[in-house]
Enzyme design. Structure first.
Site, short mmCIF file in Angstrom:
data_model
loop_
_atom_site.label_atom_id
_atom_site.label_comp_id
_atom_site.label_asym_id
_atom_site.label_seq_id
_atom_site.Cartn_x
_atom_site.Cartn_y
_atom_site.Cartn_z
N HIS A 1 -0.36 4.09 0.17
CA HIS A 1 -1.24 5.58 0.58
C HIS A 1 -0.16 5.93 2.31
O HIS A 1 -0.74 5.10 2.76
CB HIS A 1 -2.85 5.25 0.93
CG HIS A 1 -3.02 5.00 -0.30
ND1 HIS A 1 -3.65 3.66 -1.08
CD2 HIS A 1 -4.47 5.77 -1.45
CE1 HIS A 1 -4.33 3.51 -2.12
NE2 HIS A 1 -4.27 5.45 -2.59
N SER B 1 -5.47 -4.19 2.15
CA SER B 1 -4.61 -4.21 3.20
C SER B 1 -5.53 -4.38 4.41
O SER B 1 -4.74 -4.89 6.11
CB SER B 1 -3.96 -2.16 3.58
OG SER B 1 -3.57 -1.82 2.05
N ASP C 1 0.99 -1.24 -0.08
CA ASP C 1 0.30 0.17 0.18
C ASP C 1 1.04 1.20 -0.27
O ASP C 1 2.33 1.71 0.41
CB ASP C 1 -1.30 0.37 1.84
CG ASP C 1 -1.99 0.87 1.64
OD1 ASP C 1 -2.41 2.20 0.44
OD2 ASP C 1 -3.10 0.53 1.69
CO1 B1M Z 1 -5.54 5.54 -4.43
N1 B1M Z 1 -7.62 4.78 -3.63
N2 B1M Z 1 -4.99 3.94 -5.09
N3 B1M Z 1 -4.41 6.85 -4.14
N4 B1M Z 1 -6.84 6.93 -3.23
C1 B1M Z 1 -7.91 5.36 -2.45
C2 B1M Z 1 -7.84 4.70 -1.04
C3 B1M Z 1 -9.65 4.36 -3.28
C4 B1M Z 1 -10.38 4.50 -1.84
C5 B1M Z 1 -10.01 4.87 -4.29
C6 B1M Z 1 -11.23 5.25 -4.96
O1 B1M Z 1 -11.64 4.28 -5.39
N5 B1M Z 1 -12.62 5.96 -4.73
C7 B1M Z 1 -9.06 3.08 -4.15
C8 B1M Z 1 -9.53 2.07 -3.12
C9 B1M Z 1 -10.67 1.36 -3.06
C10 B1M Z 1 -10.20 -0.21 -1.93
O2 B1M Z 1 -9.54 -0.89 -2.41
N6 B1M Z 1 -11.57 -1.13 -2.05
C11 B1M Z 1 -8.02 3.48 -3.81
C12 B1M Z 1 -6.80 2.73 -5.26
C13 B1M Z 1 -8.28 1.29 -6.32
C14 B1M Z 1 -6.12 3.65 -5.33
C15 B1M Z 1 -4.69 2.42 -6.29
C16 B1M Z 1 -4.93 0.66 -7.17
C17 B1M Z 1 -4.99 2.83 -8.52
C18 B1M Z 1 -4.23 1.74 -9.63
O3 B1M Z 1 -3.43 2.06 -8.72
N7 B1M Z 1 -5.42 1.42 -10.34
C19 B1M Z 1 -3.45 2.47 -6.05
C20 B1M Z 1 -2.84 1.95 -5.20
C21 B1M Z 1 -1.03 1.33 -5.24
C22 B1M Z 1 -1.19 0.70 -3.33
O4 B1M Z 1 -0.84 1.23 -2.99
N8 B1M Z 1 -0.37 -0.30 -4.27
C23 B1M Z 1 -3.99 3.44 -5.79
C24 B1M Z 1 -3.05 5.25 -5.78
C25 B1M Z 1 -3.19 6.64 -5.65
C26 B1M Z 1 -2.09 7.90 -5.12
C27 B1M Z 1 -0.28 7.51 -5.40
C28 B1M Z 1 -2.72 7.82 -6.96
C29 B1M Z 1 -2.70 8.55 -4.06
C30 B1M Z 1 -1.73 8.16 -3.15
C31 B1M Z 1 -0.97 9.35 -2.70
C32 B1M Z 1 0.05 9.18 -1.73
O5 B1M Z 1 -1.15 8.89 -0.54
N9 B1M Z 1 0.98 9.59 -1.36
C33 B1M Z 1 -3.68 7.75 -4.11
C34 B1M Z 1 -5.06 8.56 -3.46
C35 B1M Z 1 -5.28 9.87 -3.20
C36 B1M Z 1 -6.56 8.37 -2.78
C37 B1M Z 1 -7.49 9.08 -2.77
C38 B1M Z 1 -7.97 9.83 -3.46
C39 B1M Z 1 -7.46 10.05 -0.71
C40 B1M Z 1 -6.64 9.33 -0.23
C41 B1M Z 1 -6.48 10.43 1.05
O6 B1M Z 1 -5.01 10.77 0.78
N10 B1M Z 1 -6.44 11.21 1.82
C42 B1M Z 1 -8.49 7.70 -2.12
C43 B1M Z 1 -10.17 8.59 -1.75
C44 B1M Z 1 -10.46 7.49 -0.40
O7 B1M Z 1 -9.34 7.75 0.56
N11 B1M Z 1 -11.78 8.47 -0.37
C45 B1M Z 1 -7.41 6.43 -2.68
C46 B1M Z 1 -6.84 11.68 2.98
C47 B1M Z 1 -6.20 11.30 3.89
C48 B1M Z 1 -5.66 12.15 5.56
O8 B1M Z 1 -6.98 9.63 4.62
O9 B1M Z 1 -5.13 8.25 4.49
O10 B1M Z 1 -7.58 8.01 5.12
P1 B1M Z 1 -6.59 8.73 5.41
O11 B1M Z 1 -6.10 8.99 6.30
C49 B1M Z 1 -7.75 9.01 7.58
C50 B1M Z 1 -7.87 8.34 8.76
O12 B1M Z 1 -8.21 7.30 7.43
C51 B1M Z 1 -6.89 7.96 9.31
O13 B1M Z 1 -6.56 9.30 10.09
C52 B1M Z 1 -6.55 10.13 8.36
C53 B1M Z 1 -7.03 11.02 8.89
O14 B1M Z 1 -7.15 11.68 10.00
N12 B1M Z 1 -5.93 7.63 9.63
C54 B1M Z 1 -5.01 6.83 10.90
C55 B1M Z 1 -5.30 6.94 8.18
N13 B1M Z 1 -4.16 5.34 8.74
C56 B1M Z 1 -4.52 6.14 10.34
C57 B1M Z 1 -3.28 5.37 10.69
C58 B1M Z 1 -3.72 5.19 12.26
C59 B1M Z 1 -4.83 6.27 13.17
C60 B1M Z 1 -5.54 7.02 11.99
O15 B1M Z 1 -2.73 5.06 13.83
C61 B1M Z 1 -2.20 3.71 13.22
#
Ligand code: B1M
Length: 217
Positions: A102, A153, A100
């Protein structure tokens, strides 16, 4: 557009030009750095996720949005409130799990915990459990924190817990899990019932911060 909406729009459009001026304007308007992240930047990122998920946005544009997000957070980070004092409240090893990439959420957790007196050993993305264990041993960590956004993940996290248990390390480190694909029920019912140690779910970085105190104690 009002400044908050303009910032959200920048995330959606992946538009970095003039970002710094907008961030400065928001701060000059007395908006708090963390509120700018939570109320505006994250709502923009939410839209990006929806557009991407429904096929209306292609991956390179998501990447651009992520870049703008990271830059904005870096600009805001120096303006975030920090607790004073030298002593650390505890140490956490933080990683995005194997497979992963992200890391925006993980890095926010890093910032919030660091600013609140914890030592964070952030070992990056795509990390196998062996690397987390190594870092936790090296830094004598109190907690292991795993982040992951992909559905797969959540399975990796389960395997990681199994690995900790089979190595006899379940009671050594409590585990904090976070990331959009997880649910509280999955972690606190399903995973916790199978793991002999402590495993907790944090919905966001602030819940992660609140959970650290009991986990470190
Ligand atoms: Co990706 N991606 N992405 N992506 N991406 C998602 C996660 C997805 C939901 C988008 C969608 O389809 N709607 C989807 C997953 C689907 C699934 O698994 N069912 C997805 C996909 C499919 C993919 C790829 C597979 C796409 C592809 O290649 N075809 C690929 C994966 C590659 C891989 O990982 N092997 C991919 C790639 C990418 C980018 C590289 C383009 C980019 C990431 C850049 C980066 O992180 N450096 C990206 C992005 C930006 C997203 C979305 C749009 C936004 C994620 C984000 O940064 N959110 C995302 C859609 C979504 O989540 N709505 C998506 C903001 C961030 C602050 O939130 O990380 O959730 P988040 O963190 C939150 C909480 O979750 C929590 O605290 C934060 C807020 O305070 N939290 C924790 C997180 N970790 C924590 C740990 C803790 C405590 C709290 O303690 C240890």
């Amino acid at each position: 557009l009002p400044i908050g909406e303009r910032l959200a729009r920048r995330i959606i459009d992946g538009n970095k030009k003039g970002l710094e001026a907008d961030v400065d304007e928001a701060l000059a308007d007395r908006m708090k750095a963390l509120d700018i992240v939570n109320d505006h930047l994250l709502s923009g990122m939410q839209v990006v996720g929806e557009l991407f998920g429904s096929g209306q946005m292609q991956l390179p544009f998501v990447l651009q949005s992520a870049e703008v997000m990271k830059t904005a957070v870096a600009l805001l980070e120096p303006h975030m409130e920090k607790v004073a004092g030298e002593a650390t409240k505890g140490t956490i090893v933080l990683a995005t799990v194997r497979g992963d990439v992200h890391d925006i959420g993980k890095n926010l957790v890093d910032i919030i915990l660091t600013n609140n007196g914890y030592k964070v050993v952030n070992i990056g993305i795509k990390q196998p459990i062996s690397a987390m264990i190594e870092a936790a041993e090296e830094h004598d960590a109190d907690v292991i924190g795993m982040s992951g956004l992909l559905v797969k993940s959540t399975v990796v996290m389960k395997e990681n817990l199994q690995e900790l248990a089979s190595r006899g390390l379940a009671s050594r480190w409590p585990v904090l899990l976070g990331g959009a694909a997880l649910t509280r029920t999955y972690v606190e019912d399903d995973l916790a019932s199978q793991f002999p140690g402590t495993v907790r779910y944090a919905r966001d970085a602030f819940e992660g911060l609140r959970l650290m105190e009991p986990l470190v104690a």
